[in-house]
Design a protein around this motif. Structure first.
Motif, PDB file in Angstrom:
ATOM      1  N   SER A  57       0.841  -1.204   0.000  1.00 49.24           N
ATOM      2  CA  SER A  57       0.000   0.000   0.000  1.00 49.24           C
ATOM      3  C   SER A  57       0.871   1.246   0.000  1.00 49.24           C
ATOM      4  N   PRO A  58       1.448   1.592  -1.132  1.00 49.29           N
ATOM      5  CA  PRO A  58       2.304   2.784  -1.167  1.00 49.29           C
ATOM      6  C   PRO A  58       1.491   4.046  -0.927  1.00 49.29           C
ATOM      7  N   GLN A  59       2.070   4.949  -0.187  1.00 48.66           N
ATOM      8  CA  GLN A  59       1.406   6.207   0.131  1.00 48.66           C
ATOM      9  C   GLN A  59       1.615   7.271  -0.949  1.00 48.66           C
ATOM     10  N   GLY A  60       2.533   7.050  -1.837  1.00 48.05           N
ATOM     11  CA  GLY A  60       2.793   7.994  -2.908  1.00 48.05           C
ATOM     12  C   GLY A  60       4.067   7.640  -3.634  1.00 48.05           C
ATOM     13  N   GLY A  61       4.272   8.298  -4.741  1.00 48.13           N
ATOM     14  CA  GLY A  61       5.477   8.052  -5.525  1.00 48.13           C
ATOM     15  C   GLY A  61       5.581   9.061  -6.644  1.00 48.13           C
ATOM     16  N   GLY A  62       6.739   9.120  -7.258  1.00 51.60           N
ATOM     17  CA  GLY A  62       6.930  10.083  -8.335  1.00 51.60           C
ATOM     18  C   GLY A  62       8.296   9.959  -8.964  1.00 51.60           C
ATOM     19  N   ILE A  63       8.661  10.979  -9.742  1.00 47.74           N
ATOM     20  CA  ILE A  63       9.913  10.982 -10.474  1.00 47.74           C
ATOM     21  C   ILE A  63      10.565  12.354 -10.333  1.00 47.74           C
ATOM     22  N   GLU A  64      11.901  12.367 -10.314  1.00 49.28           N
ATOM     23  CA  GLU A  64      12.657  13.611 -10.198  1.00 49.28           C
ATOM     24  C   GLU A  64      13.709  13.656 -11.298  1.00 49.28           C
ATOM     25  N   CYS A  99       6.378   4.228   1.643  1.00 46.86           N
ATOM     26  CA  CYS A  99       5.671   3.081   2.209  1.00 46.86           C
ATOM     27  C   CYS A  99       5.814   3.138   3.725  1.00 46.86           C
ATOM     28  N   SER A 100       4.687   3.222   4.410  1.00 45.37           N
ATOM     29  CA  SER A 100       4.675   3.308   5.884  1.00 45.37           C
ATOM     30  C   SER A 100       5.557   4.457   6.350  1.00 45.37           C
ATOM     31  N   ASP A 101       5.382   5.610   5.724  1.00 44.97           N
ATOM     32  CA  ASP A 101       6.092   6.843   6.056  1.00 44.97           C
ATOM     33  C   ASP A 101       7.599   6.761   5.824  1.00 44.97           C
TER      34      ASP A 101
END
Length: 278
Positions: A57-64, A99-101
């Motif tokens: 259950s990922p809380q978020g994600g992205g690319i830089e 994931c889990s902060d």
């Protein structure tokens, strides 16, 4: 009774601590992955980068990234795909998930290439005498990365010289190769060319190549026949005899003149003496 109470207490503490330990273990074990692992893109083209995680259950994600334009994004529960464009130079891309902060990220290095499109060969001079040197110069403009480039100078199908560019300045984008060759009799009417290869393996199973227009070499060899050689030798001997004769005549003339002038001087002095005596 005491033993039973102790067992119950330990079981209760175990129930309390188990979920937390599993959660911590899950936080420590989750990973971030990127695909492709070795991205290669032609300058000015676009590229898809996929980021994924095994976190439930990922809380978020992205690319830089920097200086790269993102036009489209697609995503699922455990993955995100990004459409990137405007690649002009090698760059690093970072992908992250929470994931889990706890945040973890991974990076890949995008290799930007420009295939060899223009290969030119110059031949200086275009004609030469046997035994003299001529120069082959190969030029490939605007090609990267140079460390993946190989230039080969050819005489017909025979390889004369091969050069790879192992370490080069990043800003350099032109490749040059110069070779001095001694002309041989059998090189006359030979076609010379330059072949360029940009090998992107193992990052990408692709090989780009281009070849210059052929250049023909004219070779001249001085030819002396026997009659011309004899004529030259006789002419030189006659000139030598003439020069020696002139020198001898001049020397003899000077000697004869000095001898005659000397005799007349003594006779004149004797006559002057007798006149004064009288």
């Amino acid at each position: 009774m005491l033993l039973f109470s102790t067992w119950v207490l330990m079981a209760f503490l175990s129930l309390l601590s188990s979920p937390g330990e599993e959660n911590v273990a899950g936080e420590e074990l989750f990973e971030v992955r990127m695909w492709p692992e070795w991205p290669v893109v032609e300058a000015g083209k676009d590229l898809w980068i996929n980021c994924s995680t095994n976190c439930t259950s990922p809380q978020g994600g992205g690319i830089e990234t920097r200086n790269i334009k993102m036009t489209t994004m697609r995503e699922g529960t455990h993955w995100k795909a990004f459409h990137l464009s405007n690649f002009s130079e090698n760059t690093n891309i970072f992908c992250y998930f929470i994931c889990s902060d706890i945040q973890k990220r991974k990076s890949v290095s995008v290799i930007v290439y420009r295939p060899p499109q223009q290969v030119t060969l110059s031949l200086q001079p275009s004609w030469v005498i046997v035994g003299k040197n001529f120069t082959l110069t190969c030029h490939v403009p605007n090609v990267v990365p140079l460390e993946n480039l190989t230039l080969t100078l050819l005489q017909g199908t025979e390889k004369l010289y091969r050069q790879t560019f192992v370490t080069v300045p990043t800003a350099l984008q032109d490749a040059w190769l110069t070779l001095n060759v001694t002309a041989r009799r059998e090189d006359s009417k030979s076609n010379f060319s330059c072949h360029a290869e940009l090998d992107l393996r193992p990052h990408r199973e692709q090989l780009f190549s281009a070849t210059s227009e052929p250049k023909m070499l004219e070779i001249f060899e001085p030819s002396w026949n026997n009659q011309m050689l004899v004529t030259i030798i006789i002419t030189i001997l006659l000139l030598l005899v003439f020069v020696i004769s002139v020198c001898l005549c001049f020397a003899y003339g000077q000697h004869w003149r000095q001898h005659r002038t000397g005799g007349y001087g003594v006779l004149a002095a004797w006559r002057n003496y007798r006149i004064r005596g009288l």
